[in-house]
Write an enzyme that holds these catalytic residues in place. Structure first.
Site, short mmCIF file in Angstrom:
data_model
loop_
_atom_site.label_atom_id
_atom_site.label_comp_id
_atom_site.label_asym_id
_atom_site.label_seq_id
_atom_site.Cartn_x
_atom_site.Cartn_y
_atom_site.Cartn_z
CB CYS A 172 97.26 25.78 110.86
SG CYS A 172 98.25 24.30 110.65
CB CYS A 215 98.84 18.53 108.55
SG CYS A 215 97.13 18.71 109.08
CB CYS A 248 97.60 17.08 112.49
SG CYS A 248 96.21 18.22 112.60
CB CYS A 291 108.61 30.94 105.62
SG CYS A 291 107.11 30.11 106.15
CB CYS A 302 99.76 32.11 104.75
SG CYS A 302 101.34 32.80 104.20
CG ASP A 310 78.35 26.98 114.86
OD1 ASP A 310 77.73 28.04 114.98
OD2 ASP A 310 79.59 26.90 114.92
CD GLN A 317 114.28 35.57 113.26
OE1 GLN A 317 113.30 35.24 113.90
NE2 GLN A 317 114.50 36.82 112.94
NE ARG A 331 107.40 41.52 109.06
CZ ARG A 331 106.88 40.84 108.04
NH1 ARG A 331 106.02 39.89 108.27
NH2 ARG A 331 107.21 41.11 106.80
CD GLU A 358 111.92 44.55 111.85
OE1 GLU A 358 111.75 44.06 112.96
OE2 GLU A 358 112.94 45.20 111.53
#
Ligand SMILES: Cc1cc2nc3c(=O)[nH]c(=O)nc-3n(C[C@H](O)[C@H](O)[C@H](O)COP(=O)(O)OP(=O)(O)OC[C@H]3O[C@@H](n4cnc5c(N)ncnc54)[C@H](O)[C@@H]3O)c2cc1C
Ligand code: FES
Ligand code: FES
Length: 1372
Positions: A55, A58, A80, A120, A167, A374, A805, A949, A1299
């Site tokens: 992701c 980090c 990480c 965020c 993201c 690969d 929330q 959402r 939304e």
């Protein structure tokens, strides 16, 4: 630092973080850099999101100094996975180190903020570091100096800089703009909305407004003290630690003494440690041997016969070396082979993984554990040799022999690989036209990589043209395939033998393909096994078919529509390969437009202002719950969840020796009620009591000294289940119906039927009866997983910091669970790292469990869920089964729609009883004539499904489109006209929506519909696509325009505004900042509403406003932040407060004005303090019944291209028009529209939510769950916010944006369906049938295997058969 590299363990570890020296004497060798940074340093910008390299949250910059060359190498790594001990002598730069609020933000951070590229903010520090590294490295090149303010980066590099970073909020467009703004070759016109310049300003002005990148900004400084220490080789090595960095093979051999293995010493070799991302070993080893410093493993040797690469060389370095060959004087083919290997390698993982992942590590993972590599496939095809050392012996093997050997034992080391140079495999002096062709392929969910392939292939052939004809002879070939569910990559020997020496014809190719089908067969239990096999044949076809029989007319047809990037020397074959190319877009996002109208009416409301706090998010200084420093004696928790859907839990056992575990907390420890979450529909237990209700249900909470130990303990806990005499669990909606297992829907939430369905059906000319649709779930994938920190306070009180929330509901739940009064509990939420509904109900048990543990143990307790547990427990979107019957006229006008919907709600009600209301709100976007439905909320033994959402709305909207598509296919008519004819008139809108339909002028959908047709050139493009599809065989395009209607409801929301004595203002609202820009809009509203006092200085009030964290004891009745309306209702609450304050201040202001003329804001406030005016007020905004619900409108046009050989869908272009009323902040609303749309792309196209037969989620991380990335968004992305003027009943005329735009992504699904329809038509024609087979269903998500299956898994074979048949007819 050459780490005193000895065979002995290092005792002293010296490195720098952001220029600060760290020296550790006893580091645990299994500690990752991320663990260290987050727990031992103040640098919290380094976020944990996946923990597996997938992701980029980090990412840090690693700098290494070479004292011999005095050079510094700078590259990104994932902290990480990187082990701390491997960083001796290194310098690490985190986002704070690039720039921060104290020393000044870096232009990267300022531009991220200014381009609205942080919502965020949880992904933003990682993004900034990735871009920073790209700029730093571009500056080292010899490229010409860029214009002031820019870097040497190219646009293409700038986009790719963040290719591995996920993201979930922004939809990436704004991030790409921020990155591109640094590129030397950027066209300023291409940069989107930002806060630096206004539309229409000249390029010079624009450039001057960008935060300037200065020379020193683009250079990463390596700390001098570290350089000195490295030069002095100051690091001291000593025995006694278990991290070893041998510097020679001899040292390595002595570390691997046979007696060590015998006495049970466990050893692990480490290079980049990225293998941990896949295997997630929990085992602790006695010895960690770092292989990076052994010269034989790090060398690179080139000669005329090939390239030898040490096993510890990173993939990035290997790519560089292979590319360098391009500059050499060697033969063309040899270069081409190396370059193509490098190109393929560039699709392995992402840059920050390739920078530390070694070649050897990859090969050993493939050899030892069947990792779907690969590298092995590509290297196999080019005849790579490997060099292995076992004990004192070294052995050279072919890669094939190596892969075929029994798994490498823990004492054998892969030393190097050797890739031969291909131009020397033949007699170069001969005058033949022999050529080498080489191509590699991979079919993976993401084009740029960062996803394992379904199958990869590397195909090499030596060919020469037959003198007497136009045909080509294959002299030899090497065909390698891998990653398809096989033990390891293989060579298709039989096919190679078959092809060798043959003149290539269609018949030969067909036979080769049939033979290959018998070879590439995935092992049992491999997902999509027939799809994977079909890819092998598709790739062989793609490779060889351009070489066939070029002068025959058949071949001309044959070649259309696919591409091969290789360009053989021979001009005839080259021409064939050139015949047609897929879209070769040099950049990921070729263009984007953001269109909106500015309104000054309520200034600064309506301004596209930068998100509040964006810069500190970019620098990593923004504090999320897990960034709050741990209080003294803080303990950490982890959930133990059930893996059985319905079972008695007899007990939980731990492995002996887990001393770090402090407590195991279960339902037996609850002093109050066993409640973990609550909604108006009921509660869900915190822990299963004796009986579990689903796989993924919380059974217990294990508490330990660190998060790592708590996670390890939870992971190895053995739960003793007993299922004797229990009914079988209910795992499907069908079973729930059989056993009448339902949740009730309260009457006020039951939508009303519309019209007379019997009449509607009777009026129809045609009917479709009992058609079925199935929809699956979707996971939130917020970048910050669920987290909370509970701190016991005096007098039986509990303070809980929660990423939630709906803090108010957590507050009540905690009080109930602990059996204490509500005033003993305080829940604090500052910001949430992405919620999307998943941090509403599902965050409550997380907070409650921490509170319970803290209450029981008398210690602070915190938790940060690991991604796997989060995914397993999350529940996600509601899956459902829909059966519909629809009646319609011959012209496509629908007269009646009847629906039976079975919603899978899981084990508890959660918000599921809202679903009928939500679904129908969006489904009623068309005038169905009459509408009747029967919706059942099924209670099943699955995790409770929650709000995600647009919960229900996205499904409702999809169902509407599925029905429309079905009607159009049945009538064989154009689907867009069926949509058009069924759009509501205002009268029918009133009938379907009653109170929420608004005034006639507010019904903007028809205007949007027509406007979009023009702005997207819908008609012309539809025609062009028809032409395109006629001329292209292996790629088909589709286009689709869809409307949306989305009903939202406002809820009561509190607000509080206080003016402090210096005139600064502090605001509290019920809504939570989730990244949706709520605080920004609230700030704007406060500034506007207080400015009505009309003092000097009120035009700058915005700067004086601070919105502060939510605190459930300071502001009560906060409710939920959900349903898209919290921003506007929070704004309204604040407006009301400000009005009260303005009313209180007005008499004083008037008095002062009389005395002194103009009154300054500060003076007024000071005087108000002296005059005891009450300068704090709070209110609860309660929307009136008639203005509570309203409709949102929008439409989108999307065009896609489907690759029939792989099933890949490329989104070529999307145009959106969305009605925001009068936007409170167009930048925020644009961000919401784009972000929601891309999340919708995820739902419709990518995100497979798989479960095992017990309902346990098995898509449990970034390896298996694929959210959209920067390379999967539309290549042209145009968004227009329609300013629809004055809406009397809306908050300053604004409308919601959070939304509804998600629903618009269905246009991509529909466009894909249109493209598939063309493919199927073609497939039928190859079978000798005319017409179209268009009533097929396209499931959600329409992933590559699904798309290809619908286009024909055997399309290549069928095409060849058809071609052969024509050929034989022609020759007959
Ligand atoms: C997010 C992510 C995505 C990925 N995507 C792909 C992909 O698409 N395609 C693909 O092919 N690969 C992919 N990989 C795999 C990646 O290429 C390997 O993880 C990496 O090459 C391993 O190298 P390393 O230096 O990190 O090995 P390490 O993790 O340090 O070691 C891996 C294993 O090999 C052993 N080992 C390492 N070197 C040697 C040696 N010289 N001799 C003996 N044993 C050794 C180690 O003891 C360990 O057991 C991906 C990895 C990640 C994390
Ligand atoms: S947390 Fe390290 S890559 Fe995701
Ligand atoms: S802003 Fe990127 S994940 Fe939220």
């Amino acid at each position: 630092m050459e780490e005193e590299q000895s065979e002995r363990g290092i005792q002293r570890l010296v490195f720098a973080v952001n220029g600060q020296r760290f020296e550790l004497s006893h580091a645990d060798p299994s500690t990752t850099l991320l663990e260290f940074l987050r727990s031992e340093t103040p640098f919290k910008s380094v976020k944990l999101s996946c923990g597996e390299g997938g992701c980029g949250a980090c990412v840090v910059l690693l700098s290494k100094y070479d004292p011999v060359t005095d050079q510094i190498e700078d590259f990104t790594i994932s902290s990480c996975l990187t082990l701390l001990c491997s960083l001796n002598g290194c310098s690490i730069t985190t986002a704070e180190g690039i720039g921060n609020s104290k020393v000044g933000f870096h232009p990267i951070q300022e531009r991220f903020a200014g381009f609205h590229a942080s919502q965020c903010g949880f992904c933003t520090p990682g993004m900034c570091v990735s871009l920073y590294a790209a700029i730093v490295n571009a500056e080292k090149t010899l490229r010409p100096e860029p214009s002031p303010g820019f870097s040497k980066l190219t646009v293409c590099e700038a986009e790719k800089a963040i290719a591995g970073n996920l993201c979930r909020c922004t939809g990436y467009r704004s991030i790409i703009d921020a990155c591109k703004s640094f590129a030397a070759d950027v066209d300023m016109e291409d940069l989107g909305l930002n806060s630096f310049w206004r539309k229409g300003e000249s390029n010079e002005v624009k450039q001057s407004r960008l935060p300037l990148l200065r020379c020193h900004n683009a250079i990463c400084k390596f700390p001098e003290f570290l350089k000195e220490e490295i030069k002095a080789a100051a690091s001291v090595a000593s025995e006694g630690n278990c991290w070893y960095s041998p510097v020679s093979l001899q040292q390595l051999q002595s570390l691997l003494q046979p007696n060590e293995a015998k006495n049970g010493t466990s050893t692990k070799f480490v290079v980049g440690n990225t293998g941990m991302g896949y295997y997630k070993e929990l085992e602790q080893y006695d010895k960690y041997i770092n292989l990076k410093y052994i010269p034989e493993l790090s060398m690179i040797r080139k000669d005329e016969t090939g390239i030898e690469i040490g096993a510890a060389v990173t993939i990035t370095k290997a790519i560089e070396i292979l590319r360098e060959e391009n500059k050499g004087e060697f033969y063309q083919e040899g270069k081409m082979v190396f370059i193509k290997i490098a190109d393929h390698m560039e699709k392995i993982a992402s840059g920050f993984i390739r920078n530390s992942a070694s070649i050897g590590g990859n090969l050993v993972m493939a050899q030892r554990k069947s990792f779907p590599s690969d590298l092995t496939t590509v290297l196999l095809a080019v005849g790579t040799m490997v060099n292995i050392m076992g004990g004192q012996r070294q052995e050279r093997l072919t890669l094939e022999e190596f892969l075929g050997k029994p798994p490498l034992d823990s004492r054998s080391v892969l030393l190097s690989i050797r890739i031969p140079r291909w131009n020397l495999s033949r007699d170069v002096s001969s005058k033949t036209n022999t050529e080498i062709l080489f191509e590699t392929y991979r079919a993976a969910p993401r084009p740029l990589g960062n996803a394992l392939p379904y199958l990869n292939a590397a195909l090499l052939a030596e060919i020469f043209p037959r003198e007497t004809s136009n045909r080509i002879i294959i002299t030899s070939c090497r065909l390698a395939f891998g990653a398809y569910g096989t033990k390891h990559s293989i060579r298709a020997w039989k096919v190679e033998e078959f092809l060798t020496g043959k003149v290539l014809t269609i018949g030969i190719l067909y036979d080769a393909i049939k033979l290959l089908e018998t070879i590439v067969i995935p092992e049992d239990d491999t997902s999509y096994s027939t799809y994977r096999s079909s890819l092998a044949t598709a790739f062989l076809f793609k490779f060889l078919s351009p070489l066939i029989d070029t002068n025959a007319e058949i071949s001309n047809a044959l070649l259309n529509g696919y591409t091969s990037y290789q360009l053989p020397k021979n001009s005839r074959t080259k021409q064939n390969y050139d015949q047609y190319g897929e879209i070769k877009s040099p950049t990921l996002l070729s263009s984007a437009k953001q269109v909106f109208q500015l309104s000054k009416e309520y200034h600064p409301v309506g301004e596209p202002l930068t998100k509040s706090g964006a810069a500190i998010q970019a620098s990593g200084e923004a504090v999320y719950v897990d960034d709050i420093p741990s209080p003294r004696n803080c303990l950490h928790g982890a959930f133990i969840y059930s893996t059985k859907p319905l079972a008695r839990v007899n007990g939980i056992k731990f492995k002996p020796g887990l001393d770090e575990v402090s407590a195991l907390i279960s339902f037996k420890d609850i002093p109050g009620e066993n409640v973990g979450s609550m909604t108006i529909f009921g509660t869900e237990p915190l822990f299963a009591d004796e009986l579990t209700q689903c796989a993924g249900e919380r059974i217990a909470f294990v508490v330990a000294d660190t998060q790592k130990h708590a996670d390890m303990a939870a992971n190895v806990a053995v739960v003793d289940y007993d299922m004797e005499n229990l009914e079988p669990p209910i795992l499907s909606v069908e079973e729930a119906v059989k056993r009448s297992s339902f949740f009730d829907v309260p009457p006020f939430l039951n939508p009303k039927q519309v019209g007379d369905i019997s009449k509607g059906m009777a009026d129809a000319d045609n009917k479709i009866l009992s058609a079925e649709i199935q929809l699956g779930s979707q996971y939130y994938f917020y970048m910050e997983t669920q987290t909370a920190l509970a701190v016991p306070d005096e007098d039986n009180c509990m303070v809980v910091y929660s990423s939630i929330q709906c803090p108010e509901f957590a507050h009540v739940t905690i009080a109930k669970c602990l059996g204490i009064p509500e005033h003993n509990v305080r829940v604090i939420t500052r910001r949430v790292g992405g919620g999307f509904g998943g941090k509403a109900i599902k965050a409550m048990p997380v907070a409650t469990a921490c509170a319970l543990a803290a209450y029981k143990l008398g210690h602070p307790v915190r938790i940060y869920l690991n991604r796997k547990t989060d995914m397993i427990m999350a529940g996600g979107r509601h899956p459902m089964k829909i059966t519909y019957s629809v009646g319609f006229k011959n012209n496509g006008k629908i007269t009646g729609l009847q629906l039976e919907i079975l919603i899978n709600a899981g084990m508890s009600a959660d918000i599921s009883p809202m679903m009928p209301h939500n679904m129908l709100g969006a489904l009623k976007k068309y005038d169905w004539g009459a509408l009747s439905f029967d919706i059942k909320i099924c209670r099943t033994n699955l995790p409770s499904r929650s709000a995600m959402r647009a919960p229900g709305e996205v499904q409702g909207s999809f169902i509407a489109e599925a029905v429309i598509e079905h009607v159009a296919s049945t009538l064989s008519t154009d689907v867009d006209s069926v949509r058009h004819i069924n759009l509501h008139s205002y009268e029918s809108l009133r009938l379907f929506f009653e109170d929420s339909s608004g005034e006639p002028l507010e019904y903007t959908l028809p205007t949007i519909w027509d406007k979009l047709a023009l702005s997207s050139s819908f008609e012309q493009r539809t025609k062009m696509i028809k032409e395109f599809n006629k001329h292209n065989r292996w790629v088909k395009r589709g286009i689709s325009r869809v409307p949306i209607v989305h009903q939202v409801t406002l809820r009561p929301t509190p607000g509080k505004v206080s003016i402090l004595s210096d005139g600064s203002i502090v605001v509290e609202v019920g809504g939570i900042e989730l990244g949706q820009g709520l605080w920004t809009k609230v700030k704007q509203m406060t500034a506007y509403a207080l400015s009505l006092i009309q003092c000097d200085g009120t035009e700058d009030l915005l700067e004086k406003v601070r919105v502060i964290q939510s605190d459930t004891l300071s502001l009560i009745q906060g409710g939920f932040t959900a349903g898209s309306t919290t921003s506007e209702s929070s704004c309204e609450a604040v407006r009301l407060c400000c009005k009260i304050l303005v009313d209180r201040l007005t008499p004083l202001k008037e008095k002062l004005a009389e005395q002194m003329g103009a009154v300054k804001w500060e003076t007024l406030i000071l005087q108000a303090y002296l005059n005891a005016v009450d300068l704090s007020t709070n209110t609860l905004y309660v929307p009136g019944f008639s203005s509570m619900g309203y409709l949102n409108y929008g439409a989108s046009v999307s065009e896609v291209e489907v690759n029939l050989l792989t099933g890949e869908t490329t989104i070529l272009r999307t145009d959106i028009i969305y009605d925001c009323g009068q936007s409170l902040n167009p930048a925020v609303d644009l961000g919401q529209i784009e972000g929601a749309f891309v999340q919708g792309i995820g739902f419709f196209m990518f995100e497979e939510y798989s479960e095992n037969s017990d309902g346990l989620v098995v898509a449990e991380g970034t390896w298996t769950y694929k959210i959209p990335t920067v390379d999967t968004i539309p290549k042209q992305f145009n968004v227009e916010i329609l300013s629809s003027g004055h809406h009397q009943k809306r908050v300053l005329s604004s409308k919601a944006s959070g939304e509804p735009p998600l629903l618009l992504a269905v246009s991509i699904h529909c466009a894909t369906r249109a493209a598939i329809k063309e493919a199927r038509k073609q497939l039928l024609s190859w079978c000798g049938q005319d017409g179209s087979d268009s009533t097929f269903k396209l499931p959600v998500p329409a992933t590559m295997p699904i798309v290809k299956e619908l286009c024909g898994l055997d399309s290549v074979e069928r095409f060849l058969q058809w071609t052969m048949a024509i050929k034989s007819e022609n020759s007959a």
